[in-house]
Design a protein around this motif. Structure first.
Motif, PDB file in Angstrom:
ATOM      1  N   GLY B  32      53.378 -16.336 -10.012  1.00 56.80           N
ATOM      2  CA  GLY B  32      52.974 -15.948  -8.668  1.00 56.80           C
ATOM      3  C   GLY B  32      54.158 -15.328  -7.954  1.00 56.80           C
ATOM      4  N   LEU B  33      53.923 -14.266  -7.217  1.00 58.27           N
ATOM      5  CA  LEU B  33      55.000 -13.631  -6.457  1.00 58.27           C
ATOM      6  C   LEU B  33      54.608 -13.712  -4.993  1.00 58.27           C
ATOM      7  CD1 LEU B  33      57.577 -11.983  -6.349  1.00 58.27           C
ATOM      8  CD2 LEU B  33      56.254  -9.953  -6.895  1.00 58.27           C
ATOM      9  N   LEU B  34      55.373 -14.497  -4.250  1.00 57.78           N
ATOM     10  CA  LEU B  34      54.978 -14.825  -2.887  1.00 57.78           C
ATOM     11  C   LEU B  34      55.910 -14.126  -1.902  1.00 57.78           C
ATOM     12  CD1 LEU B  34      53.120 -16.790  -1.262  1.00 57.78           C
ATOM     13  CD2 LEU B  34      54.994 -18.437  -1.373  1.00 57.78           C
ATOM     14  N   GLY B  35      55.337 -13.410  -0.940  1.00 60.52           N
ATOM     15  CA  GLY B  35      56.202 -12.754   0.033  1.00 60.52           C
ATOM     16  C   GLY B  35      55.407 -12.296   1.233  1.00 60.52           C
ATOM     17  N   LEU B 162      47.611  -9.135 -16.779  1.00 61.96           N
ATOM     18  CA  LEU B 162      46.800  -8.817 -15.614  1.00 61.96           C
ATOM     19  C   LEU B 162      47.728  -8.830 -14.411  1.00 61.96           C
ATOM     20  CD1 LEU B 162      43.472 -10.807 -15.808  1.00 61.96           C
ATOM     21  CD2 LEU B 162      43.741  -8.372 -15.340  1.00 61.96           C
ATOM     22  N   ILE B 163      47.565  -7.823 -13.575  1.00 67.30           N
ATOM     23  CA  ILE B 163      48.371  -7.785 -12.359  1.00 67.30           C
ATOM     24  C   ILE B 163      47.413  -7.778 -11.175  1.00 67.30           C
ATOM     25  CG2 ILE B 163      50.031  -6.432 -11.040  1.00 67.30           C
ATOM     26  CD1 ILE B 163      51.284  -5.612 -13.652  1.00 67.30           C
ATOM     27  N   CYS B 164      47.402  -8.854 -10.426  1.00 66.72           N
ATOM     28  CA  CYS B 164      46.474  -8.980  -9.300  1.00 66.72           C
ATOM     29  C   CYS B 164      47.277  -8.875  -8.015  1.00 66.72           C
ATOM     30  CB  CYS B 164      45.737 -10.315  -9.354  1.00 66.72           C
ATOM     31  SG  CYS B 164      44.795 -10.506 -10.870  1.00 66.72           S
ATOM     32  N   ASP B 165      47.137  -7.727  -7.351  1.00 75.21           N
ATOM     33  CA  ASP B 165      47.906  -7.467  -6.139  1.00 75.21           C
ATOM     34  C   ASP B 165      47.050  -7.851  -4.939  1.00 75.21           C
ATOM     35  OD1 ASP B 165      49.438  -6.541  -4.113  1.00 75.21           O
ATOM     36  OD2 ASP B 165      49.330  -4.428  -4.677  1.00 75.21           O
ATOM     37  N   GLU B 166      47.263  -9.054  -4.391  1.00 77.68           N
ATOM     38  CA  GLU B 166      46.482  -9.542  -3.242  1.00 77.68           C
ATOM     39  C   GLU B 166      44.987  -9.419  -3.518  1.00 77.68           C
ATOM     40  OE1 GLU B 166      47.782 -10.828  -0.495  1.00 77.68           O
ATOM     41  OE2 GLU B 166      49.624  -9.796   0.077  1.00 77.68           O
ATOM     42  N   MET B 167      44.599  -9.750  -4.745  1.00 74.70           N
ATOM     43  CA  MET B 167      43.218  -9.524  -5.177  1.00 74.70           C
ATOM     44  C   MET B 167      42.210 -10.219  -4.260  1.00 74.70           C
ATOM     45  SD  MET B 167      41.500 -10.390  -8.851  1.00 74.70           S
ATOM     46  CE  MET B 167      41.545 -12.163  -8.752  1.00 74.70           C
ATOM     47  N   HIS B 199      50.321 -13.673  -0.450  1.00 76.75           N
ATOM     48  CA  HIS B 199      51.084 -14.368   0.581  1.00 76.75           C
ATOM     49  C   HIS B 199      50.480 -15.739   0.893  1.00 76.75           C
ATOM     50  CE1 HIS B 199      48.314 -11.706   2.992  1.00 76.75           C
ATOM     51  NE2 HIS B 199      47.955 -12.901   3.351  1.00 76.75           N
ATOM     52  N   ASP B 200      49.550 -16.184   0.034  1.00 75.16           N
ATOM     53  CA  ASP B 200      48.911 -17.483   0.232  1.00 75.16           C
ATOM     54  C   ASP B 200      49.577 -18.487  -0.703  1.00 75.16           C
ATOM     55  OD1 ASP B 200      47.322 -19.689   0.294  1.00 75.16           O
ATOM     56  OD2 ASP B 200      45.425 -18.607   0.119  1.00 75.16           O
ATOM     57  N   ALA B 201      50.563 -19.262  -0.155  1.00 77.12           N
ATOM     58  CA  ALA B 201      51.375 -20.149  -0.990  1.00 77.12           C
ATOM     59  C   ALA B 201      50.518 -21.202  -1.683  1.00 77.12           C
ATOM     60  CB  ALA B 201      52.446 -20.822  -0.137  1.00 77.12           C
ATOM     61  N   ALA B 202      49.532 -21.760  -0.970  1.00 75.29           N
ATOM     62  CA  ALA B 202      48.711 -22.827  -1.551  1.00 75.29           C
ATOM     63  C   ALA B 202      47.958 -22.323  -2.779  1.00 75.29           C
ATOM     64  CB  ALA B 202      47.734 -23.343  -0.503  1.00 75.29           C
ATOM     65  N   LEU B 203      47.360 -21.116  -2.648  1.00 73.67           N
ATOM     66  CA  LEU B 203      46.595 -20.550  -3.764  1.00 73.67           C
ATOM     67  C   LEU B 203      47.511 -20.289  -4.958  1.00 73.67           C
ATOM     68  CD1 LEU B 203      43.903 -19.235  -4.817  1.00 73.67           C
ATOM     69  CD2 LEU B 203      44.844 -17.071  -4.031  1.00 73.67           C
ATOM     70  N   LEU B 204      48.657 -19.661  -4.710  1.00 72.40           N
ATOM     71  CA  LEU B 204      49.550 -19.293  -5.812  1.00 72.40           C
ATOM     72  C   LEU B 204      50.087 -20.538  -6.509  1.00 72.40           C
ATOM     73  CD1 LEU B 204      51.581 -16.155  -4.696  1.00 72.40           C
ATOM     74  CD2 LEU B 204      49.293 -16.373  -5.610  1.00 72.40           C
ATOM     75  N   ASP B 205      50.433 -21.580  -5.713  1.00 72.90           N
ATOM     76  CA  ASP B 205      50.982 -22.791  -6.327  1.00 72.90           C
ATOM     77  C   ASP B 205      49.954 -23.456  -7.237  1.00 72.90           C
ATOM     78  OD1 ASP B 205      53.475 -22.546  -5.294  1.00 72.90           O
ATOM     79  OD2 ASP B 205      53.081 -23.734  -3.489  1.00 72.90           O
TER      80      ASP B 205
END
Lengths: 275, 230
Positions: B32-35, B162-167, B199-205
């Motif tokens: 996950g890439l969070l920013g 797979l690259i999901c950019d703010e999908m 940018h959704d930390a909960a989802l990415l974690d």
């Protein structure tokens, strides 16, 4: 709203009548539009000659219809050629970018830097008078704006994520251009083509009026207005009025249809219509 | 293994959006890439998918550096990445029916209509699109339905990453859950790697094996950035 629809209907009706007249009259009435009748020269509009006759007794109604036929031929063919050339140049410039874009757009600038009536006169002067030099002259001077429109449209489409998605999906340059970019610019190019028809007709008339377009015996609206100048000063209004109307009314009608089309292309208008 | 080494990229060479970033996605790994918005993570994702040429740095695919970007990259390299973007409206050609939209990568690589139709049927079932929806155009379906089609399109060439950019940024919770499940099913079956930008930390974690924060990727931002210093 009602006003717009009335305008659209009137334009459609005029265009339909013009196309019908131009196609049917020469078939249904095999009369010679160049037949001279010196005994009946400069007759006022009346029963036997609804638009009157010109200074050598030719029937003006018949000549107006034949002139319109030539004008439409020149207008439609020149607009098509100019649109194909303009779309090709604009699409290439927009899709290739870089030095190809710069080279092609400088070519467009070069053509635009010459007043286009002057350039048109130059082109017709290269050939014997006739329909095809006039078409070439109008086409050569009118592809520039289409090239600019298409290039701008391609540049804006090129950066859409769906082009990224196509590239990522393995589409070749050719496939991106043909499948995604061209269909996107065709409505704009088509609209530009229709808007160009009236312009091309005016150009043909202007060249003929200057005596540089079609041979003077040939029925052409520009030729007719030109040769009527002498009689107008003598008070004979009809040889000028009717060809003039035949230039103005059909071109306004075509422009009216194109205007309705442009409103449809505007997405906000379109959503209004579909809701 | 997908490695981004020292990537500097942007839209103006004098003022890059991304400076000297290193990031690795191992085979089968979910990163996950969070920013925050506008920090350059989407640009980095486009570089990783070979869609944007960086001004410096290399993308290394299985030990081999990528030599070209966009059309200059070989087709096999490009189709090794399945990309899903944030806005389905922008990432779907408005003229194509969903069926053709999903089949487009197959048709682009010269596969027959019949083969494409079979694969589209399979994937449409997986992402939850009915036959009736497949016959519609993008403006006739909802954002969620369109994003399902875009995900199916990304999966069609069987990508290795797979690259999901703010999908899921524009979608409701249930559609988000459904799309995440589709991605995870595909990864279980294929062993594909995943880079999720968001940018959704909960989802990415919860979704990813590890989450990288953008601030940790950008070394000494104040020192390295002359435009900020002046």
């Amino acid at each position: 709203m009602g006003n717009r629809i009335t305008r659209l209907r009137a334009s459609g009706l005029v265009v339909a009548a013009v196309v019908l007249a131009v196609l049917v009259v020469p078939l249904a009435f095999p009369l010679d539009e160049q037949a001279v009748d010196l005994a009946a020269k400069l007759r006022q509009p009346g029963l036997s000659h609804p638009f009157g006759t010109d200074e050598v007794g030719r029937d003006l109604l018949l000549r107006c219809v034949y002139g319109l036929r030539v004008s439409l031929l020149v207008g439609v063919v020149a607009a098509l050629v100019a649109t194909v050339v303009g779309t090709a140049v604009g699409a290439l410039a927009g899709a290739l970018g870089g030095w190809a874009d710069r080279a092609l757009m400088r070519l467009v600038d070069l053509f635009s830097s010459v007043p286009h009536l002057l350039l048109g006169i130059f082109v017709v002067a290269l050939f014997r008078p006739g329909v095809w030099p006039v078409i070439a002259s109008v086409a050569v001077t009118h592809w520039l704006s289409t090239a600019r429109i298409v290039r701008a449209e391609v540049l804006s489409l090129r950066t859409r994520p769906y082009i990224d998605a196509a590239v990522s999906g393995g589409a070749s340059r050719w496939r991106v251009a043909v499948r995604h970019l061209l269909p996107g610019v065709l409505p704009q190019a088509g609209l530009a083509a229709v808007l160009m028809i009236p312009h091309a007709i005016w150009h043909e008339s202007a060249l003929s009026f200057l005596g540089l377009g079609l041979p003077t015996h040939q029925a052409s609206l520009g030729n007719m207005v030109n040769s009527a100048r002498g009689s107008l000063l003598a008070g004979d209004w009809w040889p000028t009025l009717f060809p003039g109307l035949f230039i103005i009314v059909p071109t306004l009608a075509v422009a009216g249809l194109a205007g309705a089309w442009r409103e449809r292309l505007d997405p906000r208008r379109r959503s209004e219509l579909t809701l | 293994m997908l490695e981004l080494r020292g990537i500097t990229a942007g839209y103006d060479p004098r003022d890059p959006v991304v400076r000297d970033v290193y990031l690795t996605v191992a085979d089968g790994e979910a990163v996950g890439l969070l920013g925050p918005s506008g920090c350059g993570k989407s640009t980095l994702a486009r570089v990783a998918a070979l869609l944007h040429r960086p001004t410096a740095g290399t993308v290394v695919i299985d030990g081999e550096p990528a030599r070209g970007w966009r059309h200059r990259a070989p087709r096999e390299q490009r189709t090794a990445f399945g990309v899903v973007f944030q806005q389905p409206r922008q990432s779907a050609d408005p003229r194509l029916r969903l069926r053709d939209l999903i089949a487009e990568p197959l048709r682009a690589s010269g596969r027959s209509r019949a083969e494409a139709a079979a694969r589209v049927g399979e994937l449409a079932a997986a992402v939850g699109l009915s036959e009736e929806l497949l016959a519609r155009r993008p403006h006739e379906v909802s954002d969620g339905q369109l994003q399902r089609a875009c995900l199916a399109r990304a999966l069609v060439p069987r990508p290795r990453w797979l690259i999901c950019d703010e999908m899921t940024a524009m979608l409701d919770a249930s559609t988000t859950a459904a799309l995440v499940a589709v991605v995870e099913d595909y990864r279980r079956e294929s062993g594909a790697g995943l880079l999720v930008v968001g940018h959704d930390a909960a989802l990415l974690d919860r979704w990813c094996d590890r989450t990288v924060r953008w601030s940790t990727l950008v070394p000494n931002k104040e020192d390295a950035s002359p435009r900020k210093a002046t």
